[in-house]
Write a protein that holds these residues in place. Sequence first.
Motif, PDB file in Angstrom:
ATOM      1  N   LEU A 325      -0.665  -5.494  -0.404  1.00  0.00           N
ATOM      2  CA  LEU A 325      -0.310  -4.534   0.646  1.00  0.00           C
ATOM      3  C   LEU A 325       0.740  -5.113   1.589  1.00  0.00           C
ATOM      4  O   LEU A 325       1.666  -4.409   2.014  1.00  0.00           O
ATOM      5  N   LEU A 326       0.607  -6.403   1.906  1.00  0.00           N
ATOM      6  CA  LEU A 326       1.602  -7.048   2.765  1.00  0.00           C
ATOM      7  C   LEU A 326       2.960  -7.127   2.072  1.00  0.00           C
ATOM      8  O   LEU A 326       4.000  -6.979   2.715  1.00  0.00           O
ATOM      9  N   ALA A 327       2.945  -7.359   0.753  1.00  0.00           N
ATOM     10  CA  ALA A 327       4.204  -7.419   0.004  1.00  0.00           C
ATOM     11  C   ALA A 327       4.899  -6.066  -0.004  1.00  0.00           C
ATOM     12  O   ALA A 327       6.132  -5.989   0.044  1.00  0.00           O
ATOM     13  N   VAL A 328       4.124  -4.987  -0.073  1.00  0.00           N
ATOM     14  CA  VAL A 328       4.704  -3.647  -0.007  1.00  0.00           C
ATOM     15  C   VAL A 328       5.243  -3.367   1.396  1.00  0.00           C
ATOM     16  O   VAL A 328       6.317  -2.778   1.567  1.00  0.00           O
ATOM     17  N   LEU A 329       4.502  -3.823   2.406  1.00  0.00           N
ATOM     18  CA  LEU A 329       4.874  -3.548   3.796  1.00  0.00           C
ATOM     19  C   LEU A 329       6.046  -4.398   4.256  1.00  0.00           C
ATOM     20  O   LEU A 329       6.925  -3.926   4.973  1.00  0.00           O
ATOM     21  N   ASP A 330       6.069  -5.674   3.839  1.00  0.00           N
ATOM     22  CA  ASP A 330       7.087  -6.616   4.313  1.00  0.00           C
ATOM     23  C   ASP A 330       7.788  -7.245   3.104  1.00  0.00           C
ATOM     24  O   ASP A 330       7.207  -8.091   2.426  1.00  0.00           O
ATOM     25  N   PRO A 331       9.013  -6.882   2.799  1.00  0.00           N
ATOM     26  CA  PRO A 331       9.727  -7.441   1.629  1.00  0.00           C
ATOM     27  C   PRO A 331       9.909  -8.944   1.695  1.00  0.00           C
ATOM     28  O   PRO A 331      10.055  -9.587   0.663  1.00  0.00           O
ATOM     29  N   ARG A 332       9.906  -9.524   2.886  1.00  0.00           N
ATOM     30  CA  ARG A 332      10.116 -10.979   3.007  1.00  0.00           C
ATOM     31  C   ARG A 332       9.009 -11.762   2.318  1.00  0.00           C
ATOM     32  O   ARG A 332       9.208 -12.869   1.838  1.00  0.00           O
ATOM     33  N   ILE A 333       7.788 -11.161   2.257  1.00  0.00           N
ATOM     34  CA  ILE A 333       6.655 -11.846   1.658  1.00  0.00           C
ATOM     35  C   ILE A 333       6.810 -11.924   0.145  1.00  0.00           C
ATOM     36  O   ILE A 333       6.649 -12.984  -0.466  1.00  0.00           O
ATOM     37  N   ARG A 334       7.116 -10.790  -0.489  1.00  0.00           N
ATOM     38  CA  ARG A 334       7.231 -10.810  -1.959  1.00  0.00           C
ATOM     39  C   ARG A 334       8.483 -11.528  -2.434  1.00  0.00           C
ATOM     40  O   ARG A 334       8.564 -11.941  -3.581  1.00  0.00           O
ATOM     41  N   LEU A 335       9.473 -11.682  -1.537  1.00  0.00           N
ATOM     42  CA  LEU A 335      10.696 -12.390  -1.901  1.00  0.00           C
ATOM     43  C   LEU A 335      10.646 -13.855  -1.487  1.00  0.00           C
ATOM     44  O   LEU A 335      11.676 -14.531  -1.543  1.00  0.00           O
ATOM     45  N   GLY A 336       9.490 -14.324  -1.033  1.00  0.00           N
ATOM     46  CA  GLY A 336       9.341 -15.730  -0.692  1.00  0.00           C
ATOM     47  C   GLY A 336      10.060 -16.131   0.568  1.00  0.00           C
ATOM     48  O   GLY A 336      10.474 -17.282   0.713  1.00  0.00           O
ATOM     49  N   GLY A 337      10.280 -15.185   1.489  1.00  0.00           N
ATOM     50  CA  GLY A 337      10.919 -15.509   2.760  1.00  0.00           C
ATOM     51  C   GLY A 337      12.430 -15.602   2.684  1.00  0.00           C
ATOM     52  O   GLY A 337      13.076 -16.018   3.629  1.00  0.00           O
ATOM     53  N   LYS A 338      13.034 -15.185   1.532  1.00  0.00           N
ATOM     54  CA  LYS A 338      14.504 -15.291   1.384  1.00  0.00           C
ATOM     55  C   LYS A 338      15.221 -14.088   1.979  1.00  0.00           C
ATOM     56  O   LYS A 338      16.406 -14.126   2.211  1.00  0.00           O
ATOM     57  N   ALA A 339      14.481 -12.985   2.136  1.00  0.00           N
ATOM     58  CA  ALA A 339      15.130 -11.777   2.656  1.00  0.00           C
ATOM     59  C   ALA A 339      15.311 -11.883   4.158  1.00  0.00           C
ATOM     60  O   ALA A 339      14.460 -12.394   4.841  1.00  0.00           O
TER      61      ALA A 339
END
Length: 339
Positions: A325-339
Amino acid sequence: MLYYIVRRVLTMIPTLFVISLLTFVIIELPAGDYISNQIAALRATGESASIAKLEFLRAEFALDRPFLERYLIWIGLWPGVHGFDGLLQGNWGWSFEYEKPVSEVVGPTLPLTIVLNAATILFVYVVSFPIGIYSATRQYSWGDYGFTFIGYIGLATPNFLLGLIMLYFANLWFGLSVGGLMAPEYIGQPWSTGKALSVLAHLIVPTVVIGTAGTAAMIRRLRANLLDELHKQYVTTARAKGLRESHLLVKYPLRMALNPFIADIGNLIPSLVSGSVIVSVVLNLPTVGPVLLNALQSQDQFLAGFILLFVAVLTLIGMLVSDLLLAVLDPRIRLGGKA
């Protein structure tokens, strides 16, 4: 996103092995075991006829072997123990207290435990989400003070006392049977529409009782996070540009404030199970809480170990859900903080 999901699922495997080792260490910390205690009690009373049988069981379930070997046998990575293949092979162990397989002891309680935990988590979030937003957007209003007062009352009131009060009024006003998760006539009967409706009706009291403390804490957490975002410069700038208050709230500050709110899904599960033990005993709920309490008191290690591992699996699943759910809400999480 698919790569992130696969990576999170694969991370759960070594995590579960580490948790299983810690669980086994915890249940092995007290001196002796169930059979050793029984043997000591028989010797103290002078009864020696059953000692040979207990010694046989001790060897049968590898309780006389070294610690590491017992752990590997328990999880199913050490062959050669008759009657106990291990958790990986689907054998949950033997309960010495109940004198039956662990699967038969906890089998009826696991579905009801999952249903109760799911209902409680749903209650916590459904109630705390709108109240937290209301308290943050109307800071220091009468409503904010009222919900804060009710939250403190919920935190200060013992769960078992609140449960007894609600049971009394539920029986007085709605005719619900006192205790349990279903009416007495459905106990031991196959599932039917009437039994399911009875379970849903009896879920109300324990769900509210167990979820009260978590709801109060969630309200305060969401209120604090949202207030912090509402006082930041970008919100002031958006208001100065004439952005509607409702659109501004949903698009920016609320999304930022939801991260810690959603991250607590996994943390709720172990606290709900541990916090519901006394409530389950008082309300006579057929969940794993009272079974775990009895297993720990009697040092029924296979039964206690499986229940603790079951709670750990629920926690890992809850953490996985919150991470997705956090990855859907915040793209920085699923991208490993690169976004």
